[in-house]
Design an enzyme around this catalytic site. Sequence first.
Site, short mmCIF file in Angstrom:
data_model
loop_
_atom_site.label_atom_id
_atom_site.label_comp_id
_atom_site.label_asym_id
_atom_site.label_seq_id
_atom_site.Cartn_x
_atom_site.Cartn_y
_atom_site.Cartn_z
N SER A 144 1.01 -0.89 0.08
CA SER A 144 -0.16 0.13 0.20
C SER A 144 0.72 0.97 0.10
CB SER A 144 -0.47 0.37 1.51
OG SER A 144 -1.91 0.68 0.53
N ASP A 178 -9.25 -4.85 -4.95
CA ASP A 178 -9.29 -3.41 -4.87
C ASP A 178 -8.84 -2.66 -5.28
OD1 ASP A 178 -7.58 -2.02 -3.58
OD2 ASP A 178 -5.23 -3.20 -3.66
N HIS A 206 -8.39 -5.35 -0.40
CA HIS A 206 -6.65 -4.78 -0.75
C HIS A 206 -6.15 -5.42 0.87
CE1 HIS A 206 -4.00 -1.17 -0.92
NE2 HIS A 206 -4.35 -1.33 0.48
#
Length: 314
Positions: free
Chosen positions: A162, A258, A290
């Site tokens: 991320s 995601d 995610h």
Amino acid sequence: MSDELAHDFFPIIKVYKDGRVDRLWGTSTLPASIDPQTSVQSKDVVISTAPPVSVRLYIPKSTTTELTRKLPLLVYFHGGGFCNGSAFSPTYHNYLNSLVSEANVVAVSVDYRLVPEHPLPAAYEDSWATLKWVESHFAGNGPEEWLNRHANLNRVFFSGDSAGANIAHHMGLRVGTEKLVGFKLNGIVLVHPYFWGEEPIGGELALAEDHTKMLAALWRFCYPLTSGSDDPVLNPGKDPKLGELGCEKVLVCVAEKDSLKDRGWYYSEVLKKSGWNGVVEVMEAKEEQHVFHLVNPSCDNAVTMLKKLVSFIN
């Protein structure tokens, strides 16, 4: 105390008008230890007090049984939208124990300063300071004995998830443009990277407007001096230096469900066209959200992804 909100980025962070900050996850920590499952050892090292930057180091069981061979070094940057998480959180501690054990590598997990107390580019600066500290061990006489003794600085890898994947990418770019002489960056693994842009691409056209607005607003919150969602820091497709990425291979991991998935694919496409002469590969996990591998590390897709990372490094 006022309950009036200045910023509401649920489910990540809330900031109140009186200045209070409420991080909605990622605040718990675990001490460094010898992991009973994997026998991986960890310890914490302060590399700078002003600004405060620490790392958690990991060495696998093999370092106690094989004294001669130096191992690849993985530098890991945790996720959390630049606002949350730490190198000491149970999530990242457990993930790195398993990754270090499976891949048989030495790892440096970076604890960078967080937004909003320390707006970007603080996280990038802290991460770069960590890499300079790692580099100081090149001749085997750096300040940290674990790195001197066990880490092969000709086989360095970066990874992150991320926001941490965004950092890993930018550290790879800086290695390429500023030429750290003390180590060789072999490859980068970007897991569900936090990239974005002004113009929606692919499946982003179908996302709810409030979600896309939130992603753009979160970025401005994290980086008040940014030019916006097409800032090259957030949109690598707008970066004229992209072709200078300082490694030979990149693995991008994306998850089918995601909202950042298409940015991972897009990154691989613009990287191929940038003049960079390495090899980029994308791995997509079906039916997953995610950072699913951190939420459910024992699921089939997470195990498959871990194996992929291990083969990428070795």
